[in-house]
Design a protein around this motif. Structure first.
Motif, PDB file in Angstrom:
ATOM      1  N   ALA A  78     146.723  -1.573 102.276  1.00  0.00           N
ATOM      2  CA  ALA A  78     148.117  -1.453 101.832  1.00  0.00           C
ATOM      3  C   ALA A  78     148.879  -0.472 102.720  1.00  0.00           C
ATOM      4  O   ALA A  78     150.035  -0.722 103.089  1.00  0.00           O
ATOM      5  CB  ALA A  78     148.171  -0.997 100.374  1.00  0.00           C
ATOM      6  N   ALA A  79     148.230   0.622 103.094  1.00  0.00           N
ATOM      7  CA  ALA A  79     148.876   1.603 103.974  1.00  0.00           C
ATOM      8  C   ALA A  79     149.171   0.993 105.336  1.00  0.00           C
ATOM      9  O   ALA A  79     150.261   1.183 105.892  1.00  0.00           O
ATOM     10  CB  ALA A  79     147.998   2.842 104.123  1.00  0.00           C
ATOM     11  N   GLN A  80     148.229   0.236 105.871  1.00  0.00           N
ATOM     12  CA  GLN A  80     148.447  -0.393 107.177  1.00  0.00           C
ATOM     13  C   GLN A  80     149.563  -1.432 107.113  1.00  0.00           C
ATOM     14  O   GLN A  80     150.370  -1.530 108.035  1.00  0.00           O
ATOM     15  CB  GLN A  80     147.143  -1.006 107.691  1.00  0.00           C
ATOM     16  N   THR A  81     149.642  -2.161 106.020  1.00  0.00           N
ATOM     17  CA  THR A  81     150.714  -3.141 105.846  1.00  0.00           C
ATOM     18  C   THR A  81     152.065  -2.443 105.773  1.00  0.00           C
ATOM     19  O   THR A  81     153.049  -2.890 106.361  1.00  0.00           O
ATOM     20  CB  THR A  81     150.476  -3.985 104.577  1.00  0.00           C
ATOM     21  N   SER A  82     152.107  -1.323 105.066  1.00  0.00           N
ATOM     22  CA  SER A  82     153.379  -0.607 104.947  1.00  0.00           C
ATOM     23  C   SER A  82     153.801   0.011 106.270  1.00  0.00           C
ATOM     24  O   SER A  82     154.989   0.061 106.579  1.00  0.00           O
ATOM     25  CB  SER A  82     153.305   0.456 103.851  1.00  0.00           C
TER      26      SER A  82
END
Length: 96
Positions: A78-82
């Motif tokens: 999720a952090a990488q997507t954000s």
């Protein structure tokens, strides 16, 4: 029936320009909080490892370690997507 009044694009742009600085600050604050939470998580796990070793305790059951790892992978994804989304915001910022 209720008819929707069309929004004037100039009013919509003015509204967005007024709201965007606060949204940037909100995102910045959220990321600072996430970084602090990740740092605290790392420190806690390092301390737990140190104590386990010092006390010569057995590791947690594999299923629990796997479950925690799966949750961590989801959070990291999720952090990488954000981060990808934030990178895409840079170009429109220069155009607004």
């Amino acid at each position: 029936m209720h008819e929707e009044v069309p929004v004037d694009p100039r009013d919509q742009l003015a509204c967005l320009r007024g709201e965007l600085p606060a949204r940037v600050e909100l995102a910045e604050g959220s990321y600072r909080g996430a970084v602090a939470a990740a740092d605290a998580l790392l420190a806690d796990f390092e301390e737990a490892c140190r104590l386990r070793s010092e006390l010569r305790e057995e590791p947690l059951p594999a299923d629990q370690r796997i479950a925690w790892t799966e949750k961590l992978v989801k959070a990291r994804d999720a952090a990488q997507t954000s981060v990808s989304a934030l990178n895409q915001v840079e170009s429109p910022i220069l155009q607004v």
